[in-house]
Structures are given as structure tokens and as C-alpha cells.
Scaffold this motif. Structure first.
Motif, PDB file in Angstrom:
ATOM      1  N   TRP A  38       0.096  -5.422  -3.079  1.00 60.13           N
ATOM      2  CA  TRP A  38       1.465  -4.999  -2.798  1.00 60.13           C
ATOM      3  C   TRP A  38       2.267  -5.297  -4.064  1.00 60.13           C
ATOM      4  O   TRP A  38       2.650  -6.441  -4.324  1.00 60.13           O
TER       5      TRP A  38
ATOM      6  N   TYR B  22       5.201  -3.635  -1.421  1.00 59.21           N
ATOM      7  CA  TYR B  22       4.231  -2.915  -0.583  1.00 59.21           C
ATOM      8  C   TYR B  22       3.250  -2.178  -1.471  1.00 59.21           C
ATOM      9  O   TYR B  22       3.432  -2.074  -2.687  1.00 59.21           O
ATOM     10  N   SER B  23       2.201  -1.677  -0.846  1.00 58.95           N
ATOM     11  CA  SER B  23       1.272  -0.775  -1.530  1.00 58.95           C
ATOM     12  C   SER B  23       1.459   0.613  -0.968  1.00 58.95           C
ATOM     13  O   SER B  23       1.617   0.778   0.245  1.00 58.95           O
TER      14      SER B  23
END
Lengths: 189, 808
Positions: free
Chosen positions: B125, B112-113
Motif C-alpha cells: 500500500w 492503498y494499493s
């Protein structure tokens, strides 16, 4: 171990461990006005007064305040009856996020008790251990100078303006136009 | 001009966005007509703040008697793989509830970011909740939940981590070399950004051009100027450290009381990381102790949630100041090259800006911050026909850069505004006059802000611009034309100016929404997704709504940002809150007002068209008859024949992003013998359109200058040869104190932005852009040397003076 101290005029006994710091004890007991900003005494956000002197509660061992008189932001004015220093911070828009403000006010109050009419340079010097990230300090310094004038004009109430019971005349602002902005706070979380 | 490929931009009838704007009739009010705008309305939480009753996330701890306290175990090496974690001693300690590691079931492996941006995030991400592949000293590896924070800390210290250490790279230049250690394997990144080349540690490369820059530089009638610039890390120094309380309530709501600027983005990202439906996550924003972009990040919430799942009780995770400095987020360091081609008569025919950004270990906001380096500062010069902007975003084994107030614009303004000053001085012309000649004006079509986009849909028509007046009034205030020199021969005084621009929200990428409900007593509840991080947005929202409804701001209760209760908002960033969320509030108030007039019409027996609201009542402009809002509220709620709760909805999204403008002035005295310099005065003149609340707007300008001053003179993070942080507290970091601040003067230059609520633009980020270039310009004015690297120290000035001496 036990320690006894007076907080905002009330005699209190705390069960503490030797290594506890004053800030932790205060916050555990609900005095959350003093904020945890750095834990190294470097930012001033936890400032309170101990026996009249400004102190960083995050580096003050609680054993050191046994028998002492402590004042925190909770002991100043109420929302409806602010201490002159608090009132000056409000009137000068000398606050934004507010996280540093209790410490700033406690430091300012200690300054004005020692030096009721400081110069701007003296205010800046006194507040130099209190960091603020939002305001650029300008309005804060103006507020302290303003508070100094107010306190000189009015004299300081013996109780520091803390006598009125918080919330007594605090109603949700209605459409009647009778309540001022002062009564706002209670309606919010 | 020969070789000009680009249309003269200032013609109002040129192609593209028109000058005319279909502005609602009620949007423009003269000063006399404003009741709740631009008056000194008290900040709505001021009394709570000064009495210590304002509650921030950590202050909610007392609500949870079984609260666990969390601590994060962080990487001690700059690059490597965690091969083993021995937590047995920690787990055996009294009072330890849970230890989580990357191998635990409750810790997702999802990429994820952490950037709180629109969806899909314009950031790669490239992050996991806890990391086996560690990329900087500070990367989170494990975490502990315990009865007290002291026990949690002690347990964390008892955890043994074994690493397979890898070679690290700290220099942006070395990081892109073919033999550089590689930070990301191909399968360690999803949602990669344009120009990414992870084989070269390149998170992103981008470029854009208007006109034909190479042809312009090749012209034989131009002189080419080139300067290199360098900017450091800057810490947000948020007063309130990042803090989250994570728990699941009796209604199975996964709830986060959390210090965030982006509740809705955080909700979406948490749902993604933990693979739960968005509707099952609730993010509540209490009062936030400022963000400055650092809280436009889901920096700690996932770790808190994993600990909560493992410990099966509420968990509070509160960062230490140390962690804030080295393990969380900072402003991206950059090096920049600025070139321009200028004819002998002093016309800039081409500008070429290259920025290389050190993203650090992860790519959060990497590409978008770097692209703002050019798209905020270069639009100041729309009369330059050929402009190119290019950037590289490079990974190193240092802490990650991220969003920070200004968002790339401070770096860009330093290069552009100091470079153009130098060009003017080379030409022997007054730098201010030179800038004004080229500068942006009302009516211009700003296509430079779209330089990196495929289409010009977002080319901004400049409908309000007070830049020239900002310069004029700022010059007066600083005493530009009358700089008295000190008596001492070794002291020299100089003045410098930098123009500034920003945006108001992200064009085409925002949404703000608001709901307003009238109570039977005529008061209102305003629910808004927009986030007040301390700037005073909640107050400003009540002012906007009150101006529409004809009541007082104090009659409106704001609830801001609880994703179970308040409508969607992209969050408080990109200088969007007044412009985007404020417009949503205005629309919600207008929607409610329609119903108020309907009920007023019933009560007064007059057509709605005759009615208006003011001073807490509905009155007839024809007959003067009136009825209180309170009566309207009671009648609507308890009426005989029909009933409704009067409500209003508003939402706002737009392709517009009008820039606020400003001019920063610095007055400096330099000691030629020692290089020491003293700032005598700062003046900032700002055009934010109509200031909804002038004291709060001034506060933004003063606080922005504080950060800008730090960036120019004292802020930086230092690391040793192994990438270990040397700056871990306020005592090492050069944050200006009360005694470090020169006198400051703020001038609000009012314009009217027809696309903004009551003519308002943004003001939050603009003033962070000016002091580095203005100080560099002022020192140049005082002693004739050019400082090109931040922070500017007396040693740098002395060295530059010595180099100047060698040349002559």
C-alpha cells in the motif's frame, strides 16, 4: 451556430460551437456507436461515413459536415435484420470486446461499396487505419471477405437491410424453443 | 544422475497430489455427447456490438442530465514534493463545479494499493488518491469537475503547481545504489512485501530453489551456458480507455459504473480508501472494452469519487489515450539472466533464472508479476533436477508496471525458451527434439510452480498435457522439416519454436460464485460475479449452464458483475474465468437441476433417479415420458400443494491451477545485408483442455499472438532524460496493424482436464508468451545470430550480423 446534415437518412439540425468535433456532437445526440479511442484520428474506433467516404469523426470539425450526408453504425441493420457486413462479423466471430467494431464495420462497408470484391491484401490495406486489440485481425479480415461474397451473392438490399423495425419480433428467449439466439440482446442491459 | 537431489517427477504414484482425480461423472463428455459445448454458439452480445447498441461506461453518460466531466492534473516532474497548488483561476471559471487537491477534506490520505488482488493484497500500500510526493511524470496531483470536458480541461490547464523538485532515478541498476534518490520513506508504505528494502528502492526480493543448484553448476562434467535478456515496457492499448461514472443514488448507494475486471476488489478498496462500509459501495460493470490486466486495477475510481463528493453530482472520469500511454499502467520492463548446466550427453542438470523488474513509481503487482516470470516458464522443464529462481523488484521514477496479459510469463518465456534453444544449438542437436526430451508431460508433478512457496501444497499434478501433440502438429503446419530457402543469396529463411505454459487461476487464491434462478416459463437468470471483458465469458457461462440443464444457451439470461446483485467473484484475471467462475456456474446449474428433477418427478410420477434433462425437457430414461421445462417452471411457481422458485447456488475455490500448454512457431525471412526481416507465418497450437467455444478460443489465440508479435517486434515506451514520456499516442507506439500481420494459423489440441468444467482449462494468457523467443530462435536459425533484447528491430539484427562477421 446551426448546421444541417442528414444522418442515417434523417435530416437533422444541430446547435454547435465552431470548435465542436463531429464525434462529440454525434455522441451527445445519442449516436454512441462511434467510440472515442484516441481523439487524434489514429485508431479508427470513431469511423463513420461522410458522403460515402470513411472518416474519423474525432478529428472532423462539425462545421465541415454542414450539408453532408452522414452514416453511422446505427443506420445499418438491426439486431434482427443485420446488414451483410454486420452479419459476417457475427458469423465469423470477428469481435471480442467490440469497442473497435462499429468503426471497423463502417470502414469495411465503405470499402465494399467502392470495391465489391477486394483481395485479402486490399482488405488489410483498407482496414490498416483501424486498430483492434482483441482479435489479431484474422477473423475480421475473414469477415470482410465473407461479406463481400454474401453481398455479391445476394445483391445489396436497396435500404441496406434497415427497413424492419428493431425489436418487433424480439421476445425474451423462452423455453418454447421458438426464438433463436438472435432475440437475445434485448434482455440484457 | 549424480548430484540429483530431486525426485524424478513423472511417477504418478509419487508423493504429493495424486494423479487420480475424483471427477464427477457428468464432467466428461465425448464430442458426440456435447450439445452446447464446442458447438458454434453465437457470442451473446455479438448483435449488440455490430449494431452499435452495446453500451460501455461512457455511453451511460446520457442517463445523467447533471453529469459533471472530470479531468486529472498530473505531475510534470519525475520526482518531488508538491508545495503549493493555486486553483483560484480554475475555480472561478464558468461551468467549473469543483477542484480537488491533496489538501481537501474529500480526498482521503489513506495508503492503498491499486492492484485488484486477493486480500490482503500481495502488493504494497504505497499510493494515495492524490499525491503530494510525486514519483513520476503523470502522478495525479489534482482534479477538476466541470460542465463539459472542454471546460474541465481548460480549468486544469489554469491550475498552477509548485514543486520542491528532487533528483530522480530512471535506471534500475542505479536505483539500488546506496546514494540513489529514495522514492519511499518508511512511513509512506504499509503492507510491505517480502524482501522489501525501501532504503535501496527495493519493493521486493525473493528467491527459491529446488535441489542444489550451486553443486550442480560446480560439477566438472557440465558446461555452463549463460545469457542475458532484456524486455521493454509494453502498453495494454485497451480499446476503451479507463472510464468511471461515480454517483450516489436515491438509496444512498455510492455507485460506480466502471470499466473494471475486478468489481469486488474495487468495492473493497474503495471502502478502505474512503472509510465507508463495504455494503455501502456498489460497483457495476457494464460491457468492458477489454482489459488485458490494465483494468485489474482501481486506477481512477477514487479520483472520480472524490470529485463526485466535492461537486455533489454524478461525475464521469474518462482517460485520454495520452494518459493511457504515460500515466496509467504497462507491462514491467525487465532484465534477466538465464544460466544452465548441461552434461555432454545433453542433459540439463541445473537452471538458474534471475529477473530484475522495473516496477516504476509504485508497487502494484510488482512482486507477483516478477515471481510469475519463473513460475510459469520454468515448469516446462520438470525433468531438470536443480532449479533456482530469484528476483528483485526495483522502483524508478517512471510509470508503474502492473498486471498485463501473461503477467510476467512473457518475460520468463523469452529468457527460458530462447536460452534452451541456444543451448541445443551449442550442443549441435535439434532444438525441438532437445526441448521435447526435457519437457513436461501428463503425470508429472510440477513442483517448480511452488519454488517460491514455503510448502509444496500447491505442487501441481499434471493431469492433462497436450504439449507434445501441439509441437507435432505445429511442426507440420509450419513446414518445419522442409524450409525452402529464397533464391536471393542475401535472404535466409528460418523457423523457430517456443513452448508455452500458463496457469488456470491462482492456486489457493480464488473464489467464483454463481446463482441461477428459473422463471415460470422455463427460462433462467444466471447471476455471476465473473467478468466478461470481451473474451466471451458470458456466452461460455450460458453454454456450461445449458449443458447441465438440458436447455439452450439462449434460454439463459446472464447478468455479470454488479456487486449489489451478483455473487462474489475475485474477478477476471490470472486466466481464471472459465476455470474458476465457469466451475461455479456449473455447480449452480447442477444445484438447480436437482430441483428441476424433483419437480419433474412429481409431474411424471417417476423416481428422480430415472430422470434426465435434454432439449428443454425432463424425460424418463425408463419410460420415455417427458415434460417441458416450461411446465416444470409453471408447476414449481404456481403449484397447488407446494411452491418454490427453482434456484441453484454454486461457488468454487481450489488449490488446483492446471496449466494450459502451447507451442508457438515462427517462420521468418531475414535479409543479411540490411537486417530487415519478414515474418512469413505464425502457427500457434494450444491445449486448453476442452474448448467450450472453439471460435472464441481461437480468437483468444489470435489476439494473444497479436500482443506477442507487438512485444517481439514493435512495442515500447520511450522517455526523455527527465523522465517525460515520448510515446503518448498510437502514432508513436508500434501497435501492429492489419497490414503488419503475417498469416496466422491456430490449432486447438484437445485434452481433458478432469479438474475443469467439462474438461476445460484456460486460454486467455497462454498465447502472449511465445513470439519473442520463437522469433529469436527463428532468426538464429536463419542467420546464426542471437537476439536477446526486445523489441527486435532490423537495426538490432544488422548489428548482430556485423558482430558475427567480426568474430569469424
Amino acid at each position: 451556430m446551426h448546421i444541417d446534415c442528414t444522418i442515417n437518412g434523417n435530416e437533422r439540425t444541430f446547435e454547435v460551437s465552431k470548435t465542436d468535433l463531429l464525434l462529440d456532437v454525434l455522441r451527445r445526440d445519442g449516436y454512441t456507436g462511434a467510440k472515442r479511442g484516441c481523439d487524434t484520428g489514429a485508431c479508427g474506433m470513431c469511423a463513420v461515413q461522410i458522403d460515402g467516404e470513411p472518416a474519423m469523426s474525432c478529428v472532423t470539425p462539425v462545421v465541415k459536415v454542414d450539408g453532408a450526408t452522414i452514416e453511422t453504425i446505427e443506420g445499418l441493420g438491426t439486431q434482427d435484420d443485420l446488414h451483410p457486413v454486420q452479419q459476417a462479423f457475427v458469423d465469423n466471430s470477428a469481435l471480442q470486446c467490440g469497442f473497435c467494431i462499429p468503426g471497423m464495420i463502417m470502414r469495411s462497408k465503405a470499402l465494399l461499396e467502392e470495391n465489391p470484391s477486394p483481395s485479402e491484401a486490399e482488405v488489410r490495406e483498407a482496414l490498416s487505419d483501424n486498430l483492434c486489440r482483441c482479435t489479431g485481425y484474422k477473423k475480421i479480415v475473414e469477415a470482410v471477405l465473407d461479406a463481400s461474397e454474401r453481398m455479391a451473392d445476394r445483391g445489396v438490399a436497396a435500404d441496406g437491410g434497415r427497413s424492419s423495425d428493431r425489436g418487433d419480433d424480439c421476445r425474451c428467449a423462452g423455453a418454447t424453443g421458438k426464438t433463436g439466439p438472435d432475440s437475445r440482446g434485448e434482455t440484457r442491459r | 544422475m549424480e548430484g540429483v537431489e530431486r525426485d524424478e517427477p513423472q511417477a504418478a504414484d509419487a508423493e504429493g497430489s495424486p494423479m487420480e482425480w475424483d471427477e464427477p461423472a457428468n464432467n466428461r463428455k465425448s464430442r458426440d455427447e456435447r450439445v452446447n459445448l464446442t458447438t458454434d454458439v453465437e457470442k451473446d452480445d455479438a448483435r449488440k456490438i455490430v449494431t452499435g447498441e452495446a453500451h460501455y461506461t461512457a455511453d451511460y453518460s446520457r442517463r445523467f442530465p447533471d453529469l459533471a466531466h472530470g479531468t486529472v492534473v498530473r505531475s510534470e516532474v519525475a520526482h518531488g514534493f508538491v508545495t503549493d497548488i493555486d486553483a483560484s483561476d480554475a475555480e472561478a471559471m464558468d461551468g467549473v463545479y469543483a477542484v480537488v487537491t491533496p489538501w481537501d477534506d474529500v480526498v482521503p490520505d489513506t495508503l492503498y494499493s491499486s492492484s485488484g488482488q486477493s486480500y490482503p493484497e500481495p502488493s504494497p500500500w504505497d499510493m494515495r488518491v492524490l499525491r503530494r510526493h510525486v514519483r513520476f511524470v503523470g502522478d495525479p496531483i489534482a482534479a477538476v469537475a466541470a460542465e463539459t470536458s472542454e471546460i474541465a480541461d481548460r480549468a486544469a490547464r489554469a491550475i498552477d503547481v509548485e514543486y520542491d523538485e528532487r533528483e530522480a532515478v530512471f535506471d534500475v541498476g542505479a536505483a539500488t545504489e546506496p546514494d540513489a534518490p529514495r522514492l519511499f520513506a518508511d512511513d509512506e508504505v504499509e503492507n510491505a512485501q517480502s524482501g522489501a528494502d525501501y532504503g535501496r528502492n527495493l519493493e521486493s526480493h525473493f528467491e527459491g530453489e529446488i535441489g542444489d543448484v550451486d553443486a550442480a553448476f560446480d560439477r566438472n562434467d557440465v558446461r555452463v551456458h549463460e545469457t542475458e535478456w532484456e524486455t521493454p515496457y509494453q502498453s495494454h492499448c485497451v480499446p476503451e480507455p479507463h472510464t468511471t461514472i461515480a454517483y450516489t443514488d436515491e438509496d444512498d448507494r455510492h455507485t460506480f459504473i466502471t470499466a473494471t475486471q475486478v468489481p469486488n476488489h474495487t468495492r473493497r478498496q474503495l471502502a478502505h480508501v474512503f472509510d465507508v462500509p463495504i455494503r455501502d459501495v456498489r460497483v457495476e460493470k457494464p460491457r468492458v472494452g477489454a482489459g488485458f490486466g490494465s483494468k485489474q486495477e482501481m486506477a481512477i475510481e477514487p479520483i472520480a469519487f472524490a470529485l463526485h463528493l466535492a461537486a455533489d453530482r454524478p461525475v464521469k472520469l474518462e482517460m485520454t489515450r495520452r494518459e493511457e500511454f504515460y500515466a496509467l499502467r504497462s507491462r514491467h520492463p525487465m532484465d534477466l539472466t538465464m544460466r544452465s548446466a548441461v552434461t555432454e550427453d545433453g542433459t540439463i542438470v541445473a537452471m538458474d533464472l534471475y529477473a530484475r523488474s522495473n516496477a516504476g513509481a509504485y508497487g502494484t503487482h510488482g512482486m507477483t508479476v516478477a515471481s510469475n516470470v519463473g513460475t510459469k516458464a520454468l515448469p516446462l522443464y520438470p525433468r531438470v533436477p536443480n532449479i533456482r529462481f530469484e528476483g528483485d523488484v526495483v522502483h524508478t521514477n517512471l510509470p508503474m508496471g502492473a498486471a498485463m496479459r501473461g503477467y510476467g510469463a512473457p518475460q520468463g518465456h523469452f529468457a527460458v525458451e530462447a536460452h534452451v534453444d541456444e543451448v541445443a544449438r551449442d550442443l549441435g542437436v535439434d532444438p525441438v527434439e532437445f526441448k521435447r526430451r526435457h519437457a513436461i508431460r501428463k503425470g508429472d508433478l510440477d513442483d517448480v510452480s511452488t519454488i517460491l512457496k514455503d510448502d509444496d501444497r500447491f505442487a501441481r499434478r499434471i493431469r492433462s498435457c497436450g504439449l507434445d501433440e501441439c509441437i507435432e502438429r505445429g511442426m507440420d503446419a509450419i513446414g518445419w522439416d522442409d524450409v525452402e530457402q529464397p533464391d536471393e543469396e542475401h535472404l535466409h529463411r528460418g523457423v523457430g519454436m517456443a513452448m508455452c505454459a500458463q496457469g488456470s487461476g491462482v492456486a489457493g487464491k480464488e473464489l467464483g460464485a454463481a446463482k441461477l434462478a428459473m422463471n415460470e416459463d422455463g427460462s433462467f437468470h444466471l447471476h455471476v460475479g465473473g467478468v466478461d471483458t470481451g473474451t466471451g465469458n458470458d456466452t461460455m457461462f450460458t453454454q456450461i449452464a445449458a449443458e447441465v440443464l438440458g436447455c439452450r444457451p439462449a434460454d439463459i439470461v446472464v447478468t455479470s458483475s454488479d456487486t449489489d446483485i451478483t455473487p462474489f467473484d475475485y474477478g477476471s484475471y490470472a486466466s481464471s474465468t472459465t476455470y474458476i467462475s465457469g466451475t461455479a456456474v456449473k455447480k449452480a446449474a447442477e444445484d438447480a437441476k436437482e430441483r428441476i428433477l424433483y419437480w419433474g418427478s412429481k409431474l411424471l410420477e417417476e423416481p428422480e433417479a430415472h430422470l434426465e434433462t435434454e432439449d428443454g425437457e425432463v424425460y424418463s430414461e425408463e419410460t420415455g415420458a417427458s415434460v417441458d421445462l416450461e411446465e416444470v417452471g409453471y408447476e414449481a411457481t404456481y403449484g397447488h400443494d407446494e411452491r418454490e422458485q427453482i434456484m441453484g447456488d454454486g461457488h468454487h475455490s481450489t488449490d488446483e491451477s492446471p496449466p494450459p500448454f502451447g507451442a508457438q512457431f515462427v517462420d521468418v525471412t531475414v535479409d543479411e545485408e540490411t537486417g530487415e526481416f519478414e515474418l512469413d507465418k505464425l502457427v500457434y497450437a494450444a491445449d486448453c483442455g476442452v474448448a467450450i467455444n472453439p471460435p472464441l478460443a481461437e480468437g483468444q489465440v489470435e489476439g494473444g499472438q497479436h500482443m506477442s508479435l507487438e512485444y517481439a517486434t514493435s512495442g515500447d515506451l520511450e522517455f526523455d532524460d527527465e523522465g517525460a514520456p515520448q510515446t503518448t499516442g498510437f502514432r508513436q507506439y508500434g501497435m501492429p496493424r492489419t497490414t503488419d500481420h503475417p498469416p496466422m494459423e491456430t490449432l486447438l489440441v484437445e485434452t481433458h482436464e478432469p479438474t475443469g468444467p467439462f474438461g476445460a482449462k484456460s486460454i486467455g494468457e497462454l498465447p502472449t508468451n511465445g513470439i519473442p523467443p520463437a522469433l529469436s530462435n527463428a532468426i538464429r536459425d536463419a542467420v546464426g545470430v542471437r537476439l536477446t533484447s526486445l523489441p527486435i528491430t532490423p537495426e538490432d539484427v544488422k548489428a548482430a550480423i556485423e558482430r558475427r562477421g567480426e568474430r569469424t
